[in-house]
Design a protein around this motif. Structure first.
Motif, PDB file in Angstrom:
ATOM      1  N   UNK A 141      28.968   4.004  23.541  1.00 55.09           N
ATOM      2  CA  UNK A 141      29.909   3.341  22.620  1.00 55.09           C
ATOM      3  C   UNK A 141      31.332   3.415  23.177  1.00 55.09           C
ATOM      4  N   UNK A 142      31.627   4.509  23.860  1.00 52.63           N
ATOM      5  CA  UNK A 142      32.992   4.688  24.380  1.00 52.63           C
ATOM      6  C   UNK A 142      33.122   4.282  25.839  1.00 52.63           C
ATOM      7  N   UNK A 143      31.997   4.335  26.600  1.00 49.42           N
ATOM      8  CA  UNK A 143      32.104   4.017  28.037  1.00 49.42           C
ATOM      9  C   UNK A 143      31.939   2.522  28.291  1.00 49.42           C
ATOM     10  N   UNK A 144      31.227   1.857  27.369  1.00 50.95           N
ATOM     11  CA  UNK A 144      30.945   0.438  27.558  1.00 50.95           C
ATOM     12  C   UNK A 144      29.838   0.244  28.582  1.00 50.95           C
ATOM     13  N   UNK A 145      29.062  -0.804  28.420  1.00 49.73           N
ATOM     14  CA  UNK A 145      27.934  -1.094  29.312  1.00 49.73           C
ATOM     15  C   UNK A 145      28.170  -2.467  29.949  1.00 49.73           C
ATOM     16  N   UNK A 146      27.951  -2.494  31.258  1.00 51.50           N
ATOM     17  CA  UNK A 146      28.160  -3.779  31.967  1.00 51.50           C
ATOM     18  C   UNK A 146      27.037  -4.743  31.584  1.00 51.50           C
ATOM     19  N   UNK A 162      21.250   1.069  34.425  1.00 50.74           N
ATOM     20  CA  UNK A 162      22.374   0.681  33.555  1.00 50.74           C
ATOM     21  C   UNK A 162      23.687   1.122  34.187  1.00 50.74           C
ATOM     22  N   UNK A 163      24.618   0.172  34.287  1.00 53.57           N
ATOM     23  CA  UNK A 163      25.952   0.501  34.809  1.00 53.57           C
ATOM     24  C   UNK A 163      26.925   0.538  33.637  1.00 53.57           C
ATOM     25  N   UNK A 164      27.710   1.603  33.572  1.00 54.24           N
ATOM     26  CA  UNK A 164      28.704   1.682  32.497  1.00 54.24           C
ATOM     27  C   UNK A 164      30.027   1.121  33.011  1.00 54.24           C
ATOM     28  N   UNK A 166      24.085  -6.446  28.074  1.00 53.98           N
ATOM     29  CA  UNK A 166      22.742  -5.813  28.004  1.00 53.98           C
ATOM     30  C   UNK A 166      22.664  -4.999  26.713  1.00 53.98           C
ATOM     31  N   UNK A 167      21.559  -5.214  25.955  1.00 52.95           N
ATOM     32  CA  UNK A 167      21.418  -4.438  24.722  1.00 52.95           C
ATOM     33  C   UNK A 167      20.846  -3.070  25.064  1.00 52.95           C
ATOM     34  N   UNK A 168      21.481  -2.062  24.531  1.00 55.97           N
ATOM     35  CA  UNK A 168      20.980  -0.691  24.765  1.00 55.97           C
ATOM     36  C   UNK A 168      20.438  -0.097  23.472  1.00 55.97           C
ATOM     37  N   UNK A 169      20.276  -0.969  22.461  1.00 53.45           N
ATOM     38  CA  UNK A 169      19.881  -0.461  21.134  1.00 53.45           C
ATOM     39  C   UNK A 169      18.589   0.333  21.192  1.00 53.45           C
ATOM     40  N   UNK A 170      17.676  -0.096  22.010  1.00 53.72           N
ATOM     41  CA  UNK A 170      16.375   0.590  22.065  1.00 53.72           C
ATOM     42  C   UNK A 170      16.311   1.635  23.170  1.00 53.72           C
ATOM     43  N   UNK A 206      31.594   0.739  36.621  1.00 56.21           N
ATOM     44  CA  UNK A 206      31.982  -0.509  37.304  1.00 56.21           C
ATOM     45  C   UNK A 206      33.472  -0.492  37.619  1.00 56.21           C
ATOM     46  N   UNK A 207      34.261   0.081  36.663  1.00 58.02           N
ATOM     47  CA  UNK A 207      35.719   0.083  36.814  1.00 58.02           C
ATOM     48  C   UNK A 207      36.231   1.499  37.104  1.00 58.02           C
TER      49      UNK A 207
END
Ligand code: HGY
Ligand code: MN
Ligand code: MN
Length: 413
Positions: free
Chosen positions: A407-412, A116-118, A1-5, A73-74
């Protein structure tokens, strides 16, 4: 999933800041929410409620530090943390500390809004007694968490009325039982700069590379009470006269180390405090700062030599009590870069800065990769009731925090 916006809801963040600012609000528009007072408890209770409404699980450790975790998620991954402090100076402002706490909450609220799930959990933190105004030194909650101070030391620190942090934590119901200390995959703190650099440079974001060093002292001068009238000047052991001579020279210790040297005397007590009795005892605080470790040590040596020289010349006993040393720190290059990339991706004017103030991130940086995001404050003024920031900067800093954390947690995906 893009989170850029992806962007935060700046209006919601501003509304939360203004609601929190009502707790301990002062007539001049600031806040007085000193550590472990009932007002601090009220602020903590409000934050806890907001976190639980946002689906977080809230825990409190034995130092009163609060942790509100949003699952990732993890669950095996160390959380990406963010936060700051809710306690204020006696003449504090609406943004010091609180901005970092509520910017973190806005990050969680935004992730919830967008479903959004990280990958890693996200954890919001409130650190006890960052200011050190009531219970010196500063940053005790994060210091105990990071193992810089023992829990017993943290609990034992007393205010001028002899009340200890341990007693006051129990009194306000924040002597928690969560395990003391846990890992973070990364930690970020959003904060107002509390100085003039960003505003003077016309920048929106400070990419904080580190923080300067700080030393705190109590200086005690002991002479002898005597009568203000019959006692000849040359026969006096006047603690105030000694303090006056020391203070005049003390600021030179900072002024002779431009542009970063700092010297502050914020507390001053004399005894007995009668206008027609020569003071027999003076106690005052000293706060010395510099970004270079060896220079800060040279300032320490100069202070101690100055006090000894003046006391000897005036027949005074003296004591310089070392209260606190927080050495200069450099933040994690990866976290600093995450802030830099966030600001660039969002198109905000940014510059690197070294923090002139201490922050809980200074101690978090000992146990986790850590970075900070600064925004300007009006006139560079802080620890003052007129402290102010703009809604646009508050939102921009929170957007940068959001993207640095993702950036550090990551996005599912
Ligand atoms: O003293 C500091 O720099 C911080 O405000 N506690
Ligand atoms: Mn602060
Ligand atoms: Mn402060």
């Amino acid at each position: 999933m893009s989170t850029r916006n992806l962007r935060v809801d700046g209006d919601r963040l501003w509304a939360s800041l203004m609601e929190m600012a009502r707790i301990g609000a002062t007539e001049k528009g600031g806040v007085c929410r000193v550590a472990l007072t009932d007002l601090d408890r009220q602020g903590r209770d409000l934050f806890r409620r907001w976190c639980e409404e946002a689906g977080c699980t809230v825990r409190v450790d034995p130092m009163g530090n609060m942790f509100a975790r949003r699952p990732g998620r993890d669950p095996s991954r160390d959380p990406v943390g963010t936060g700051s402090h809710l306690d204020s100076q006696p003449t504090g402002g609406k943004f010091d500390g609180v901005y970092g706490v509520l910017a973190g909450l806005e990050v969680v609220r935004t992730l919830n809004d967008r479903g959004i799930e990280t990958e890693a959990p996200v954890e919001l933190c409130v650190w006890t007694n960052e200011e050190g105004a009531r219970f010196p030194p500063a940053m005790v909650g994060s210091g105990v968490f990071a193992g810089v101070f023992s829990l017993d030391y943290g609990h034992s620190r007393a205010d001028h009325d002899g009340k200890t942090q341990g007693e006051e934590l129990a009194r306000i119901g924040y002597l928690g039982d969560a395990p003391l200390g846990h890992a973070f995959g990364a930690y970020f703190e959003a904060h107002i700069e509390q100085g003039p650099i960003l505003e003077n440079a016309g920048k929106t974001i400070g990419i904080v590379t580190g923080a300067q060093g700080t030393r705190w002292y109590d200086v005690i001068l002991t002479g002898a009470e005597s009568h203000a009238g019959p006692t000849p000047m040359e026969l006096r052991r006047d603690a105030m006269a000694g303090a006056g001579e020391i203070l005049a020279a003390l600021y030179r210790i900072a002024l002779d180390r431009p542009p970063h040297g700092r010297a502050t005397v914020g507390e001053f007590r004399l005894h007995p405090g009668s206008r027609n009795t020569v003071p027999g005892r003076i106690e005052f605080s000293v706060d010395l700062r510099h970004p270079d470790g060896p220079t800060l040590e040279s300032m320490d040596a100069d202070l101690k030599a100055l006090v000894a020289r003046v006391a000897a010349a005036r027949g005074l006993e003296h004591e310089v009590v070392d209260i606190w040393l927080s050495p200069p720190v450099a933040f994690d290059a990866g976290c600093v870069d995450a802030v830099r990339k966030g600001a660039a991706a969002l198109g905000h004017e940014a510059m690197e800065v070294v923090s002139g103030a201490g922050h809980d991130s200074v101690y978090l940086s000992r146990v986790a990769p850590t970075g900070m995001v600064f925004i300007p404050c009006e006139g560079g003024i802080s620890h003052n009731e007129v402290e102010n920031a703009t809604p646009a900067d508050v939102t921009a800093g929170c957007d940068v925090l959001l993207h640095a954390m993702l950036d550090r947690a990551g996005v599912v995906a």
